[in-house]
Enzyme design. Structure first.
Site, PDB file in Angstrom:
ATOM      1  N   ASN A   7      27.715  94.788  15.190  1.00 10.38           N
ATOM      2  CA  ASN A   7      27.324  94.481  13.809  1.00 10.38           C
ATOM      3  C   ASN A   7      26.332  93.318  13.910  1.00 10.38           C
ATOM      4  O   ASN A   7      26.726  92.167  14.076  1.00 10.38           O
ATOM      5  CB  ASN A   7      28.585  94.096  13.025  1.00 10.38           C
ATOM      6  CG  ASN A   7      28.330  93.985  11.535  1.00 10.38           C
ATOM      7  OD1 ASN A   7      27.182  93.890  11.098  1.00 10.38           O
ATOM      8  ND2 ASN A   7      29.405  93.980  10.765  1.00 10.38           N
ATOM      9  N   ARG A  91      26.364  99.207  12.894  1.00  9.48           N
ATOM     10  CA  ARG A  91      26.250  99.147  11.446  1.00  9.48           C
ATOM     11  C   ARG A  91      24.770  99.018  11.099  1.00  9.48           C
ATOM     12  O   ARG A  91      24.090  98.092  11.575  1.00  9.48           O
ATOM     13  CB  ARG A  91      26.993  97.928  10.939  1.00  9.48           C
ATOM     14  CG  ARG A  91      26.839  97.795   9.463  1.00  9.48           C
ATOM     15  CD  ARG A  91      27.288  96.480   8.988  1.00  9.48           C
ATOM     16  NE  ARG A  91      27.290  96.495   7.534  1.00  9.48           N
ATOM     17  CZ  ARG A  91      27.623  95.466   6.799  1.00  9.48           C
ATOM     18  NH1 ARG A  91      27.993  94.355   7.368  1.00  9.48           N
ATOM     19  NH2 ARG A  91      27.574  95.550   5.507  1.00  9.48           N
ATOM     20  N   HIS A 180      27.181  98.297   1.159  1.00  9.09           N
ATOM     21  CA  HIS A 180      28.599  98.000   1.451  1.00  9.09           C
ATOM     22  C   HIS A 180      29.417  99.293   1.557  1.00  9.09           C
ATOM     23  O   HIS A 180      30.636  99.280   1.362  1.00  9.09           O
ATOM     24  CB  HIS A 180      29.248  97.130   0.363  1.00  9.09           C
ATOM     25  CG  HIS A 180      28.762  95.716   0.298  1.00  9.09           C
ATOM     26  ND1 HIS A 180      28.640  95.039  -0.895  1.00  9.09           N
ATOM     27  CD2 HIS A 180      28.406  94.843   1.254  1.00  9.09           C
ATOM     28  CE1 HIS A 180      28.216  93.812  -0.667  1.00  9.09           C
ATOM     29  NE2 HIS A 180      28.048  93.667   0.642  1.00  9.09           N
ATOM     30  N   ARG A 241      22.333  85.604  -4.835  1.00  5.93           N
ATOM     31  CA  ARG A 241      21.533  86.680  -5.447  1.00  5.93           C
ATOM     32  C   ARG A 241      21.918  86.854  -6.909  1.00  5.93           C
ATOM     33  O   ARG A 241      23.081  86.749  -7.259  1.00  5.93           O
ATOM     34  CB  ARG A 241      21.775  88.003  -4.703  1.00  5.93           C
ATOM     35  CG  ARG A 241      21.041  88.100  -3.391  1.00  5.93           C
ATOM     36  CD  ARG A 241      21.443  89.332  -2.618  1.00  5.93           C
ATOM     37  NE  ARG A 241      22.385  89.028  -1.573  1.00  5.93           N
ATOM     38  CZ  ARG A 241      23.042  89.929  -0.846  1.00  5.93           C
ATOM     39  NH1 ARG A 241      22.856  91.220  -1.064  1.00  5.93           N
ATOM     40  NH2 ARG A 241      23.881  89.558   0.095  1.00  5.93           N
ATOM     41  N   GLU A 386      35.762  96.772   8.353  1.00  5.61           N
ATOM     42  CA  GLU A 386      34.504  97.497   8.561  1.00  5.61           C
ATOM     43  C   GLU A 386      34.338  97.943  10.021  1.00  5.61           C
ATOM     44  O   GLU A 386      33.901  99.055  10.284  1.00  5.61           O
ATOM     45  CB  GLU A 386      33.328  96.630   8.114  1.00  5.61           C
ATOM     46  CG  GLU A 386      33.300  96.475   6.593  1.00  5.61           C
ATOM     47  CD  GLU A 386      32.233  95.522   6.100  1.00  5.61           C
ATOM     48  OE1 GLU A 386      32.442  94.309   6.200  1.00  5.61           O
ATOM     49  OE2 GLU A 386      31.199  95.995   5.625  1.00  5.61           O
TER      50      GLU A 386
END
Ligand code: ADP
Length: 402
Positions: A7, A91, A180, A241, A386
């Site tokens: 990742n 990923r 996601h 954000r 994940e």
């Protein structure tokens, strides 16, 4: 058989080594603060002493190479040789419309990942660097891409289309992609197992609340709608954000305030969200809550805006699905902040949603139910896995059982 999961982010690389199943983690490693001062390498194999050591690593490629060396050293490492690695799962954040399922990475796939550099400038470049570094470090292994956008490829056109001139979709592929996906897919699978229900008959709203935040309507195990769009900027309020905005604000900033495009981009991505709302001081939710408790009004308002935005989406996705069986909270904030969970869902009893205060406050790293026992809509906290999800999907691509 051994599988590695890589990742690779903008300033960190995580690597996990699996044996034959997703439950057999043999080693985990991470290099953080890549390209910054104080770069650190963490590594732990099995139940041996964890290593945490300062390193001079300048980029993703060096980080992957250093972590790979740790797998075989000091002798005997967790592997005898890197040739024992059969596959490396990566990923990849943006796979667009073309990379809509897990797939073996060849030159063509790498080219498509490169095409999406513009749409995911912080993520796709280090993802590709990680792939090329793994090709060098594990030359015998198959490289497999697991795309964050892929889970959302089932979103129907009425939810993925923006109301823009049609050619902007036809020619420029401007549409909602969603992100996601690996996390939303993982927690919705875990939630179905926890509830002992078949995913096909389950309607879930999954809230991934970390530094980046997104929310997904999962109907029958498939993504029906999600809050992030063409890029990971749309939707919920995040650490830095802005999430949803009137697009005319961008025009206003450029026309009336004379800001340049890089300045606006910087504001929307790096200076907004919790950071912007708190007056430019705090982007981490723990700091926001501490400041609020000390009477900082802007921090308190930031938390209100953050929770209200999630709440609006919960309502929207209930309407989109017609019925919801469970609301799921995950990632750093979703798993740890009882206050955010409570504020987000307070007063929704008429919709069948309630939180039990004691269950909500109880701390645990396991999947758990925080709604009252008789609640029509379950509220769950599900830790996201994940890396495990990626390893499982890689095993499925190889045709072995996860
Ligand atoms: P990333 O998107 O970088 O993977 P994480 O999933 O680690 O982010 O989430 C980071 C966020 O989780 C931060 O805002 C942090 O404050 C929040 N967080 C972590 N632990 C807690 C906690 N115990 N209480 C409240 N917020 C927490």
């Amino acid at each position: 058989m051994n599988i590695i999961v890589v990742n690779a982010g903008s300033s960190s690389v995580k690597l996990t080594c699996y044996g034959p199943t997703v439950d057999s983690v043999m080693a985990t490693g991470m290099v953080e603060r890549i390209g910054l001062s104080g770069t650190l390498l963490h590594y732990q194999a099995g139940n041996r002493e964890p290593i945490k050591t300062p390193v001079s690593i300048r980029n993703t490629a060096e980080a992957v190479a250093a972590l790979a060396r740790h797998l075989v050293y000091p002798q005997p490492g967790c592997l005898n040789s890197l040739e024992e690695v059969q596959a490396v799962g990566h990923r990849v954040v943006h796979g667009g419309e073309k990379l809509n399922q897990p797939m073996v990475i060849d030159a063509g796939v790498k080219e498509i990942i490169r095409e999406y550099f513009d749409l995911a400038p912080l993520h796709n470049p280090p993802n590709l660097e990680g792939i090329e570094a793994a090709e060098a470090a594990f030359p015998e292994a198959v490289q497999v891409g697991i795309f964050d956008t892929a889970f959302h490829s089932t979103i129907p056109a009425h939810a993925f289309m923006y109301a823009l001139p049609l050619e902007l979709y036809g020619e420029d592929k401007i549409r909602r992609y969603g992100f996601h996906g690996i996390s939303h897919q993982n927690v919705s699978r875990t939630a179905a197992e926890f509830l002992n229900r078949s995913p096909e008959n389950l309607n879930l709203i999954t809230c991934h609340l970390g530094n980046g935040c997104s929310i997904t309507a999962v109907k029958g195990g498939r993504s029906l709608d999600t809050s992030m769009g063409l890029t990971p900027l749309e939707g919920l309020v995040m650490g830095t954000r802005c999430g949803d905005l009137d697009p005319a604000i961008v025009l206003h900033l450029m026309e009336q305030k004379g800001l340049t495009l890089p300045q606006v981009r910087n504001i929307l991505n790096k200076k907004s969200g919790l950071l912007g709302l708190s007056g430019g001081k705090l982007s981490d939710l723990r700091d926001i809550i501490d400041a609020m408790e000390q009477g900082d009004e802007a921090a308190g308002n930031a938390l209100e805006v953050f929770c209200y935005r999630i709440r609006k989406y919960v309502g929207a996705y209930m309407a989109a699905m017609g019925r919801v069986d469970a609301v799921v909270f995950t990632a750093g904030i979703g798993e740890n902040s009882a206050l955010v969970r409570e504020k987000t869902l307070a007063g929704l009893g008429q919709l069948g949603i309630a939180i039990d205060p004691d269950r909500n406050q109880a701390r645990s790293s396991d999947t758990r139910e925080i709604s009252p026992p008789d609640s029509p809509v379950k509220v769950l906290v599900v830790p996201t896995r994940e890396e495990r999800e990626i390893a499982g999907q890689v095993m499925a691509v190889l045709g072995t059982t996860p």
